[in-house]
Design a protein around this motif. Structure first.
Motif, mmCIF file in Angstrom:
data_model
loop_
_atom_site.group_PDB
_atom_site.id
_atom_site.type_symbol
_atom_site.label_atom_id
_atom_site.label_comp_id
_atom_site.label_asym_id
_atom_site.label_seq_id
_atom_site.Cartn_x
_atom_site.Cartn_y
_atom_site.Cartn_z
ATOM 1 N N UNK A 282 -49.182 -14.460 39.990
ATOM 2 C CA UNK A 282 -50.079 -14.802 38.879
ATOM 3 C C UNK A 282 -49.944 -13.782 37.751
ATOM 4 N N UNK A 283 -49.796 -12.499 38.101
ATOM 5 C CA UNK A 283 -49.645 -11.475 37.073
ATOM 6 C C UNK A 283 -48.304 -11.616 36.346
ATOM 7 N N UNK A 284 -47.270 -12.002 37.071
ATOM 8 C CA UNK A 284 -45.976 -12.281 36.436
ATOM 9 C C UNK A 284 -46.128 -13.424 35.436
ATOM 10 N N UNK A 285 -46.857 -14.470 35.832
ATOM 11 C CA UNK A 285 -47.106 -15.605 34.943
ATOM 12 C C UNK A 285 -47.872 -15.153 33.700
ATOM 13 N N UNK A 286 -48.852 -14.289 33.880
ATOM 14 C CA UNK A 286 -49.640 -13.797 32.750
ATOM 15 C C UNK A 286 -48.763 -13.038 31.765
ATOM 16 N N UNK A 287 -47.891 -12.175 32.281
ATOM 17 C CA UNK A 287 -47.000 -11.414 31.415
ATOM 18 C C UNK A 287 -46.025 -12.338 30.690
ATOM 19 N N UNK A 288 -45.501 -13.342 31.402
ATOM 20 C CA UNK A 288 -44.571 -14.292 30.784
ATOM 21 C C UNK A 288 -45.258 -15.099 29.689
ATOM 22 N N UNK A 289 -46.515 -15.476 29.921
ATOM 23 C CA UNK A 289 -47.251 -16.246 28.925
ATOM 24 C C UNK A 289 -47.470 -15.443 27.648
ATOM 25 N N UNK A 290 -47.774 -14.153 27.789
ATOM 26 C CA UNK A 290 -47.973 -13.321 26.600
ATOM 27 C C UNK A 290 -46.655 -13.075 25.870
ATOM 28 N N UNK A 291 -45.563 -13.008 26.631
ATOM 29 C CA UNK A 291 -44.266 -12.908 25.960
ATOM 30 C C UNK A 291 -43.983 -14.179 25.168
ATOM 31 N N UNK A 292 -44.363 -15.316 25.729
ATOM 32 C CA UNK A 292 -44.229 -16.594 25.020
ATOM 33 C C UNK A 292 -45.047 -16.573 23.733
ATOM 34 N N UNK A 293 -46.287 -16.054 23.827
ATOM 35 C CA UNK A 293 -47.139 -15.969 22.638
ATOM 36 C C UNK A 293 -46.524 -15.053 21.593
ATOM 37 N N UNK A 294 -45.930 -13.959 22.036
ATOM 38 C CA UNK A 294 -45.285 -13.022 21.104
ATOM 39 C C UNK A 294 -44.116 -13.687 20.386
ATOM 40 N N UNK A 295 -43.290 -14.415 21.124
ATOM 41 C CA UNK A 295 -42.157 -15.118 20.503
ATOM 42 C C UNK A 295 -42.656 -16.185 19.541
ATOM 43 N N UNK A 296 -43.719 -16.902 19.941
ATOM 44 C CA UNK A 296 -44.284 -17.933 19.077
ATOM 45 C C UNK A 296 -44.844 -17.329 17.788
ATOM 46 N N UNK A 297 -45.447 -16.137 17.898
ATOM 47 C CA UNK A 297 -45.999 -15.479 16.704
ATOM 48 C C UNK A 297 -44.886 -15.103 15.740
ATOM 49 N N UNK A 298 -43.765 -14.672 16.253
ATOM 50 C CA UNK A 298 -42.635 -14.332 15.381
ATOM 51 C C UNK A 298 -42.066 -15.561 14.690
ATOM 52 N N UNK A 299 -42.266 -16.725 15.301
ATOM 53 C CA UNK A 299 -41.770 -17.977 14.708
ATOM 54 C C UNK A 299 -42.846 -18.692 13.897
ATOM 55 N N UNK A 300 -44.017 -18.038 13.744
ATOM 56 C CA UNK A 300 -45.149 -18.637 13.024
ATOM 57 C C UNK A 300 -45.607 -19.939 13.672
#
Length: 234
Positions: free
Chosen positions: A95-113
């Motif tokens: 679950x913690x791995x999933x949480x970290x992956x989700x925030x990385x997804x959010x970070x990539x999405x933020x860079x793409x607006x």
């Protein structure tokens, strides 16, 4: 001592690589071109918040390194009785791995607006982190029902202490994550939340790395790994 040296080496490599990406030794007054194109100016690419987070993570890493050192020395005494590792702990790790992956997804999405991607990543990351904390409490409950109480053995005390400190740091991260999510939910401009999302992702990756080291130590996997490395080097 092998475990503490390994952990400190990993932390040193990560911090060293991260700081090298910040161009701390740049001399913008010697550069030519528009002022906003270079770090250390009004449009600095590594804001003070990132540097502050890096220093904070180094301090936290040192704290856990001390815990690992104390654990490694104490477990060699005769009164040490290792407690069994509940299977739920592996689920919590996933679950913690999933949480970290989700925030990385959010970070990539933020860079793409991509605002929708940011919202999904933050919500999934936060929900997964809360699930991890609830799962840790259930692990404590299982151990307590099985008779492994806090003060009944030094191994038990270390387990509860280490998992509690890690959980407290994750709860602190949830406060920052909640504030960032609230800003995004209220429709804040991407330029105002992009840095916050990135900092949350960095913090989550760090806590995941720390937890994997702690899990390896608590399960004895770290010692086996070090023994294998020694055999390969010999």
């Amino acid at each position: 001592m092998s475990a503490i040296i390994l952990f400190m080496a990993v932390i040193a490599v990560i911090v060293g690589w991260w700081l090298s990406q910040q161009r701390l030794t740049a001399k913008p007054w010697l550069e030519e071109g528009p002022i906003g194109d270079f770090p250390g100016t009004g449009a600095m690419t590594s804001p003070a918040a990132k540097i502050g987070l890096g220093v904070f993570l180094a301090v936290v890493g040192s704290l856990f390194a001390l815990f690992i050192s104390a654990y490694s020395m104490r477990m060699n005494m005769v009164d040490w009785r290792a407690l069994p590792v509940p299977r739920l702990l592996w689920f919590n790790t996933g679950v913690l791995v999933l949480s970290s992956a989700a925030l990385q997804w959010a970070h990539i999405a933020a860079r793409r607006d991509d605002m929708d991607g940011v919202i999904v990543g933050l919500l999934v990351g936060g929900a997964s982190a809360v699930t991890f904390l609830v799962g840790q409490l259930l692990v404590w409950q299982q151990l307590s029902y099985a008779g492994y109480f806090l003060a009944s053995n030094p191994a038990n005390s270390f387990f509860y202490l280490i998992t509690a400190v890690h959980g407290l740091h994750l709860m602190g991260g949830l406060v920052a994550l909640g504030r960032t999510t609230a800003k995004v939910w209220r429709g804040a401009e991407m330029s105002r939340v992009r840095q916050s999302v990135e900092l949350c992702a960095i913090y989550w990756h760090f806590l995941l790395a720390v937890w994997l080291v702690l899990l390896g130590m608590l399960t004895g996997w770290t010692d086996d790994f070090i023994d294998i490395c020694r055999q390969l080097l010999n």
